[in-house]
Structures are given as C-alpha cells and as structure tokens.
Write a protein that holds these residues in place. Structure first.
Motif, mmCIF file in Angstrom:
data_model
loop_
_atom_site.group_PDB
_atom_site.id
_atom_site.type_symbol
_atom_site.label_atom_id
_atom_site.label_comp_id
_atom_site.label_asym_id
_atom_site.label_seq_id
_atom_site.Cartn_x
_atom_site.Cartn_y
_atom_site.Cartn_z
ATOM 1 N N GLU A 194 21.104 17.625 -34.914
ATOM 2 C CA GLU A 194 19.781 17.219 -34.425
ATOM 3 C C GLU A 194 19.400 17.974 -33.170
ATOM 4 O O GLU A 194 18.230 18.352 -32.990
ATOM 5 N N VAL A 195 20.364 18.208 -32.282
ATOM 6 C CA VAL A 195 20.073 18.956 -31.059
ATOM 7 C C VAL A 195 19.673 20.388 -31.391
ATOM 8 O O VAL A 195 18.667 20.909 -30.878
ATOM 9 N N LEU A 196 20.448 21.043 -32.254
ATOM 10 C CA LEU A 196 20.185 22.442 -32.582
ATOM 11 C C LEU A 196 18.868 22.616 -33.324
ATOM 12 O O LEU A 196 18.245 23.685 -33.246
ATOM 13 N N ASN A 197 18.435 21.595 -34.036
ATOM 14 C CA ASN A 197 17.188 21.685 -34.795
ATOM 15 C C ASN A 197 16.010 21.043 -34.061
ATOM 16 O O ASN A 197 15.006 20.724 -34.673
ATOM 17 N N ARG A 198 16.170 20.864 -32.734
ATOM 18 C CA ARG A 198 15.076 20.414 -31.865
ATOM 19 C C ARG A 198 14.508 19.054 -32.286
ATOM 20 O O ARG A 198 13.287 18.852 -32.305
ATOM 21 N N ARG A 199 15.388 18.133 -32.626
ATOM 22 C CA ARG A 199 14.954 16.792 -33.003
ATOM 23 C C ARG A 199 15.269 15.773 -31.919
ATOM 24 O O ARG A 199 15.231 14.565 -32.170
ATOM 25 N N THR A 200 15.603 16.220 -30.739
ATOM 26 C CA THR A 200 15.964 15.326 -29.640
ATOM 27 C C THR A 200 15.115 15.649 -28.419
ATOM 28 O O THR A 200 14.444 16.687 -28.359
ATOM 29 N N LEU A 201 15.168 14.749 -27.454
ATOM 30 C CA LEU A 201 14.385 14.884 -26.229
ATOM 31 C C LEU A 201 15.323 15.027 -25.033
ATOM 32 O O LEU A 201 16.502 14.696 -25.121
ATOM 33 N N PRO A 202 14.797 15.505 -23.891
ATOM 34 C CA PRO A 202 15.648 15.613 -22.688
ATOM 35 C C PRO A 202 16.242 14.254 -22.325
ATOM 36 O O PRO A 202 15.595 13.228 -22.522
ATOM 37 N N PRO A 203 17.474 14.219 -21.841
ATOM 38 C CA PRO A 203 18.295 15.356 -21.402
ATOM 39 C C PRO A 203 19.295 15.837 -22.452
ATOM 40 O O PRO A 203 20.255 16.521 -22.107
ATOM 41 N N VAL A 204 19.105 15.471 -23.719
ATOM 42 C CA VAL A 204 20.031 15.900 -24.769
ATOM 43 C C VAL A 204 19.296 16.802 -25.761
ATOM 44 O O VAL A 204 19.542 16.759 -26.963
ATOM 45 N N ASP A 205 18.415 17.642 -25.253
ATOM 46 C CA ASP A 205 17.661 18.555 -26.093
ATOM 47 C C ASP A 205 18.342 19.926 -26.144
ATOM 48 O O ASP A 205 19.383 20.144 -25.519
#
Length: 345
Positions: free
Chosen positions: A13-24
């Motif tokens: 999910e992080v690598l595919n830009r499905r998360t928000l800061p601070p775990v983006d």
C-alpha cells in the motif's frame, strides 16, 4: 486512499501511494535514504513499476492507432482477428501476464539490435541513473502521467536502462541480487531481446521481500509509533541529561544550604520537567506535545501533519501515556526533594 483502514498499512500500500503521511511513499523514501542507506533498492522497484506503466501506455497507444486506422474494429471488436486483441490497462496479475505475452509476441529480432554489454562486463562509463522519483513529476505507478507518445524503442530503452543502472557488475547503482536472477534478466534482455515487464518479476519480488523484511518494520516503528528523527532524539537526550544534572545540583544545593522557605524547592519542577520530558521523548522517539497536535518530523526540524487516521490515533494514545508518565516521575522527584529536611553544611 483507504481512510477507513483500522490497522497499520502494508508495504504494498505504501509503494502504491495508498497511504497518507507519515506512512506515505515520501516518508518511506526519506527513511530508506537517511536510515537504511539503501535507496537504490527502492528506486529499482519504482523504476520497474514505471517500466510497467510505460508498457501499458505503449499498448494503449498501439490499440488507439489500430482503431483509428481501422474504424470497423471499434464496431465489431468481438470478431476482430487475434493480432488486434490487446491486453487491458488494469493492474491485476492476469492482465500483466497478457501484457507481457503481447510484448513478447512483438519482440524484434535481437540480431538486429545494437551491440550490448554482457553481464560480465564492467561499466567504465555507467549511464546516469534515474533521478529520485521525488524530483520527477512522473508518477511511476500512473501510466497517464506519461505525456508523450510511446514507441517500442522507448520500452526497449527503459528495460536496458534498468539493466545497466542496477544489475550489471560495476553499475552506478548496483544492487545485490542472487546470480541466477541477474543472469536470467541479462540473457532475456541482451540475448532474447525481451523488454516485457515479466523480465524483472523475480528481481522485483526479491527486492520487495527484502524491503518488507529488513526495512519496513523499522519504518513503521519510526513513523507510526514515533514522530522524531534520530538527530532530534539525540538532541533531546543531551538536553534531558543537562536539565537533570541541573535539577539534581539545585536540589542538593537547596538541601545542604538549608534555603528557606521550603516552598522555594518547588522551583525544582522546571529542570526536572524539562529533563524527564526530554529523556522519555528520547526513549520512545516520540514528542508527546507534537503527537497531540498531530505533527511528525520527516527530516531534522522539518514537520508535516499526521493525516493517516489510524496512525494519528496511535500517536495520540502514546502521547497521553507518555505525558502521564512524565508528570508522575516529576511529581515524585519534586516531592522527594521538597520534603527532605534541610541541613546546612
């Protein structure tokens, strides 16, 4: 983005830009660069993802050109001949396999290609690697970000660039992969003339698993359970030790000088509060005040808002617990030194 996610994100999910800061993805990029010192692995994964997007864009352009040149296909595509059947643009595994199969079917004769370096060659003048994705406007996971028309030479150049930048011995940004994987990729590109995304599948999966195993748990501890970078953590340790030294020095001075009234000793709350606060923030890599107002550090003294809901709730709970612990320790220290009888030496 899944705003209702009631858990920590996974690496995919992080690598595919499905998360928000601070775990983006931006935060993971900073972590891989500053903490793990292994940014090349992340950039390799992103370049392979970008190559996949380039392939999809190429196939989409090819499909569009065929439909424009033969309009009757758009009216009766179910009876179209197999050479005009293109893979769709979805991201599922089956679609990716169809995409690779289509590109393999179109692979030109490798004997017509320009001479290439072999796997055993050393790169005397290695090609410049792709700039960090943070400085590039192209989204490596979004093929629509490729604004120009893509031809097969672009797809070929993209595959060769990944090979020459990351995989050949002596490459500018060489990453460590098992020899069988490297040899298979080199043979597929340089001998078989392949440039389809399946060429990099094994390497991409290997790098993903390495990041998931070695880097991602530390990233979650750093960003989902804390909000400070190592430089700030060390600064708080130094400030905390100095404040505690000052607090103990002042406490013993007040006792052995028998300073009256005894209420003067209540001023000890200041150095003890600063000292305990900073030492606990160092211990947990979490500044509780920043946690309560929703701030996190991505580089020293540079902050952003915590926008991932589950991470925000975790940081608030931990911040409240740390503040309670800080207050309890400070109260205990002040009471201890405030009620000790004075004795002038």
């Amino acid at each position: 983005m899944d705003g209702s996610r009631n858990r920590l994100p996974i690496l995919f999910e992080v690598l595919n830009r499905r998360t928000l800061p601070p775990v983006d993805l931006f935060s993971f990029f900073i972590y891989m660069r500053d903490h793990q010192r292994s940014l090349d692995y992340l950039d390799f994964w992103l370049d392979v993802a970008q190559h996949m997007s380039l392939c999809r864009h190429y196939v989409r352009e090819l499909r569009r050109s065929v439909l424009v040149s033969t309009p009757e296909l758009s009216l009766d595509r179910e009876r179209s001949s197999p050479q005009y059947e293109f893979p769709d643009d979805s991201d599922d595994k089956e679609s990716n396999q169809r995409l690779s199969a289509f590109l393999r079917a179109e692979t030109p004769d490798p004997s017509m290609s320009a001479p290439r370096r072999s796997m055993g060659d050393t790169l005397d003048t290695p090609p410049t690697g792709r700039p960090s994705f943070m400085s590039s406007p192209m989204d490596p996971t979004n093929s629509s970000s490729i604004a120009h028309t893509v031809n097969r030479a672009d797809v070929r150049a993209s595959a060769e660039k990944i090979l020459y930048t990351y995989l050949l011995r002596g490459a500018e940004r060489e990453i460590v992969l098992p020899d069988p994987i490297l040899q298979a990729i080199s043979h597929a590109i340089e001998v078989d003339g392949r440039d389809d995304p399946d060429v990099f599948n094994e390497a991409k999966n290997y790098v993903f698993q390495a990041m998931e195993r070695d880097a991602f748990p530390g990233f979650l501890r750093s960003k989902a359970l804390g909000n400070l970078v190592p430089a700030s953590v060390m600064m708080r340790l130094i400030i905390g030790l100095l404040a505690m030294f000052g607090g103990f020095w002042a406490a013993f001075a007040l006792i052995f000088l028998d300073i009256t009234p005894r209420s003067t000793r209540l001023w000890l709350i200041l150095p003890f509060l600063i000292g305990v606060y900073c030492l606990i923030a160092h211990q947990y890599s979490l500044d509780p005040i920043m946690g309560l107002i929703g701030l996190s550090e991505y580089t020293f003294m540079e902050f952003y808002q915590v926008r991932e809901p589950y991470v925000r709730s975790l940081l608030v709970k931990r911040s409240i617990w740390i503040l309670g612990l800080t207050i309890a320790i400070v109260v205990a220290l002040v009471c201890l030194y405030a009620f000790v009888p004075g004795k002038r030496l």
